[in-house]
Design a protein around this motif. Structure first.
Motif, PDB file in Angstrom:
ATOM      1  N   THR A   1      15.052   4.069  -2.843  1.00 25.01           N
ATOM      2  CA  THR A   1      13.698   3.673  -2.604  1.00 25.01           C
ATOM      3  C   THR A   1      13.391   2.265  -3.209  1.00 25.01           C
ATOM      4  O   THR A   1      12.802   1.584  -2.415  1.00 25.01           O
ATOM      5  CB  THR A   1      12.917   4.591  -3.340  1.00 25.01           C
ATOM      6  OG1 THR A   1      13.303   6.142  -2.924  1.00 25.01           O
ATOM      7  CG2 THR A   1      11.285   4.620  -3.217  1.00 25.01           C
TER       8      THR A   1
ATOM      9  N   VAL B   1       5.819  -3.910  -8.529  1.00 23.44           N
ATOM     10  CA  VAL B   1       5.915  -2.464  -8.154  1.00 23.44           C
ATOM     11  C   VAL B   1       7.306  -1.983  -8.841  1.00 23.44           C
ATOM     12  O   VAL B   1       8.229  -2.469  -9.111  1.00 23.44           O
ATOM     13  CB  VAL B   1       5.974  -2.385  -6.670  1.00 23.44           C
ATOM     14  CG1 VAL B   1       6.305  -1.012  -6.248  1.00 23.44           C
ATOM     15  CG2 VAL B   1       4.694  -2.822  -5.831  1.00 23.44           C
TER      16      VAL B   1
ATOM     17  N   GLU C   1       0.903  -1.213   0.028  1.00 21.87           N
ATOM     18  CA  GLU C   1       0.131   0.043  -0.019  1.00 21.87           C
ATOM     19  C   GLU C   1       0.967   1.161  -0.058  1.00 21.87           C
ATOM     20  O   GLU C   1       1.603   1.279   1.100  1.00 21.87           O
ATOM     21  CB  GLU C   1      -0.980   0.096   1.207  1.00 21.87           C
ATOM     22  CG  GLU C   1      -1.788  -1.009   1.426  1.00 21.87           C
ATOM     23  CD  GLU C   1      -2.342  -1.203   2.766  1.00 21.87           C
ATOM     24  OE1 GLU C   1      -2.657  -0.133   3.308  1.00 21.87           O
ATOM     25  OE2 GLU C   1      -2.956  -2.322   3.090  1.00 21.87           O
ATOM     26  N   VAL C   2       0.429   2.091  -1.009  1.00 20.52           N
ATOM     27  CA  VAL C   2       1.278   3.379  -1.050  1.00 20.52           C
ATOM     28  C   VAL C   2       0.684   4.652  -0.701  1.00 20.52           C
ATOM     29  O   VAL C   2      -0.443   4.609  -1.507  1.00 20.52           O
ATOM     30  CB  VAL C   2       1.943   3.520  -2.382  1.00 20.52           C
ATOM     31  CG1 VAL C   2       2.998   4.777  -2.643  1.00 20.52           C
ATOM     32  CG2 VAL C   2       2.863   2.226  -2.826  1.00 20.52           C
ATOM     33  N   SER C   3       0.863   5.294   0.193  1.00 20.51           N
ATOM     34  CA  SER C   3       0.005   6.427   0.748  1.00 20.51           C
ATOM     35  C   SER C   3       0.581   7.766  -0.103  1.00 20.51           C
ATOM     36  O   SER C   3       1.589   7.638  -0.350  1.00 20.51           O
ATOM     37  CB  SER C   3       0.064   6.517   2.186  1.00 20.51           C
ATOM     38  OG  SER C   3       1.269   7.042   2.679  1.00 20.51           O
TER      39      SER C   3
ATOM     40  N   VAL D   1       5.010   3.732   3.052  1.00 18.49           N
ATOM     41  CA  VAL D   1       4.718   2.476   1.989  1.00 18.49           C
ATOM     42  C   VAL D   1       4.475   1.489   3.200  1.00 18.49           C
ATOM     43  O   VAL D   1       5.504   1.345   4.074  1.00 18.49           O
ATOM     44  CB  VAL D   1       5.904   1.999   1.190  1.00 18.49           C
ATOM     45  CG1 VAL D   1       5.718   0.667   0.446  1.00 18.49           C
ATOM     46  CG2 VAL D   1       6.179   2.890   0.209  1.00 18.49           C
TER      47      VAL D   1
ATOM     48  N   VAL E   1      12.069  -0.726  -0.645  1.00 22.94           N
ATOM     49  CA  VAL E   1      10.785  -1.474  -0.744  1.00 22.94           C
ATOM     50  C   VAL E   1      10.961  -3.127  -1.014  1.00 22.94           C
ATOM     51  O   VAL E   1      10.272  -3.976  -0.493  1.00 22.94           O
ATOM     52  CB  VAL E   1       9.929  -0.750  -1.846  1.00 22.94           C
ATOM     53  CG1 VAL E   1       8.621  -1.565  -2.204  1.00 22.94           C
ATOM     54  CG2 VAL E   1       9.612   0.505  -1.489  1.00 22.94           C
TER      55      VAL E   1
ATOM     56  N   LEU F   1       6.027   5.675  -7.108  1.00 18.39           N
ATOM     57  CA  LEU F   1       5.581   4.218  -7.047  1.00 18.39           C
ATOM     58  C   LEU F   1       4.444   3.823  -7.634  1.00 18.39           C
ATOM     59  O   LEU F   1       3.363   4.150  -7.241  1.00 18.39           O
ATOM     60  CB  LEU F   1       5.826   3.537  -5.550  1.00 18.39           C
ATOM     61  CG  LEU F   1       7.067   3.425  -4.915  1.00 18.39           C
ATOM     62  CD1 LEU F   1       7.583   4.809  -4.413  1.00 18.39           C
ATOM     63  CD2 LEU F   1       6.993   2.422  -3.561  1.00 18.39           C
TER      64      LEU F   1
ATOM     65  N   GLN G   1       2.047   0.591  -8.986  1.00 21.55           N
ATOM     66  CA  GLN G   1       1.738  -0.953  -8.537  1.00 21.55           C
ATOM     67  C   GLN G   1       0.814  -1.490  -9.750  1.00 21.55           C
ATOM     68  O   GLN G   1      -0.316  -0.705  -9.880  1.00 21.55           O
ATOM     69  CB  GLN G   1       1.116  -0.985  -7.151  1.00 21.55           C
ATOM     70  CG  GLN G   1       1.136  -2.549  -6.806  1.00 21.55           C
ATOM     71  CD  GLN G   1       0.517  -2.525  -5.428  1.00 21.55           C
ATOM     72  OE1 GLN G   1       0.339  -1.269  -4.767  1.00 21.55           O
ATOM     73  NE2 GLN G   1       0.355  -3.694  -4.977  1.00 21.55           N
TER      74      GLN G   1
END
Length: 178
Positions: free
Chosen positions: A69, A51, A18-20, A25, A73, A44, A46
Motif C-alpha cells: 500500500t 502521508v 485524497e483518501v476516501s 486514493v 501511494v 492512511l 495525512q
C-alpha cells in the motif's frame, strides 16, 4: 514492522492526496490525476505534507499489504510530479522505429511494419531510430507498454537482434560449429 511500510510519504507542494473511506486514493499533481484502490484495512493518515500508512494487525497478510500500500501511494505521488520512463534499444541491421503521429511504427525484420498505439496517458519518444522511450504517469502502465513493445521482437540469443531494455544483458549462445 515493515521497513518499507513505515516510511512516510513526502507529498510535495502542488500535489493533493485524497483518501476516501472505501479505500480509493486519488492523487492530483502537475502531470495529471491517478486513482488507485488500496486495501481497506490499511489506514492512511495525512498531515502537514506527509502521508503515513499503518496496519491493523501483525498477521502475515496485513504485513504484506502494508508495504504494498505504501509503495502504491508513493508511486502515484512520484508519477504525478516527475512521471516514469522506460528506455528500449533496438538492435539489428535495418531494425528501426519512428513516430507516425502519436503511434510508434517498428520495422524489425517482418514483411510489414508493426504499429503500436499508445494507451491513455502514455507517450512515445524516438530520439534515435534505434531508441524508444515510453513515458507516462502510471508506473504499471509504462512498464506494461514497454513489455508489449519488447514482445514484438524479443532479443534472440544467437545474434542478439531484437528489442531490449536499455542496459539489459542478453545471454548469448554459440551457433553451429563445423
Amino acid at each position: 514492522m515493515s521497513r518499507i511500510g513505515k516510511r512516510p510519504i513526502e507529498v510535495p507542494s502542488g500535489v493533493t492526496v485524497e483518501v476516501s473511506p472505501g479505500g480509493n486514493v486519488k492523487v492530483t499533481g502537475p502531470l495529471g490525476t491517478l486513482e488507485q484502490r488500496v486495501p481497506q484495512r490499511m489506514q492512511l493518515a495525512q498531515e502537514e505534507g506527509v502521508v503515513t500508512v499503518t496496519r491493523p494487525t501483525e498477521r502475515g497478510e496485513d504485513r504484506a499489504l502494508h508495504g504494498l500500500t505504501r509503495t502504491l501511494v508513493a508511486n502515484m505521488v512520484e508519477g504525478v510530479t516527475k512521471g516514469f520512463e522506460k528506455h528500449l534499444e533496438i538492435q539489428g541491421v535495418g531494425y528501426r522505429a519512428q513516430l507516425k503521429g502519436s503511434d510508434l511504427e517498428l520495422s524489425v525484420g517482418f514483411s510489414h511494419p508493426i504499429t503500436v498505439t499508445p494507451r491513455e496517458g502514455i507517450s512515445f519518444d524516438v530520439p534515435q531510430p534505434t531508441q524508444v522511450t515510453v513515458k507516462g504517469t502510471d508506473k504499471q502502465v509504462v512498464g506494461q507498454t514497454a513489455a508489449e513493445i519488447r514482445k514484438v521482437r524479443p532479443p534472440e540469443p544467437y545474434k542478439g537482434k531484437g528489442i531490449r531494455y536499455q542496459g539489459e544483458h542478453v545471454r548469448r549462445k554459440v551457433g553451429k560449429r563445423a
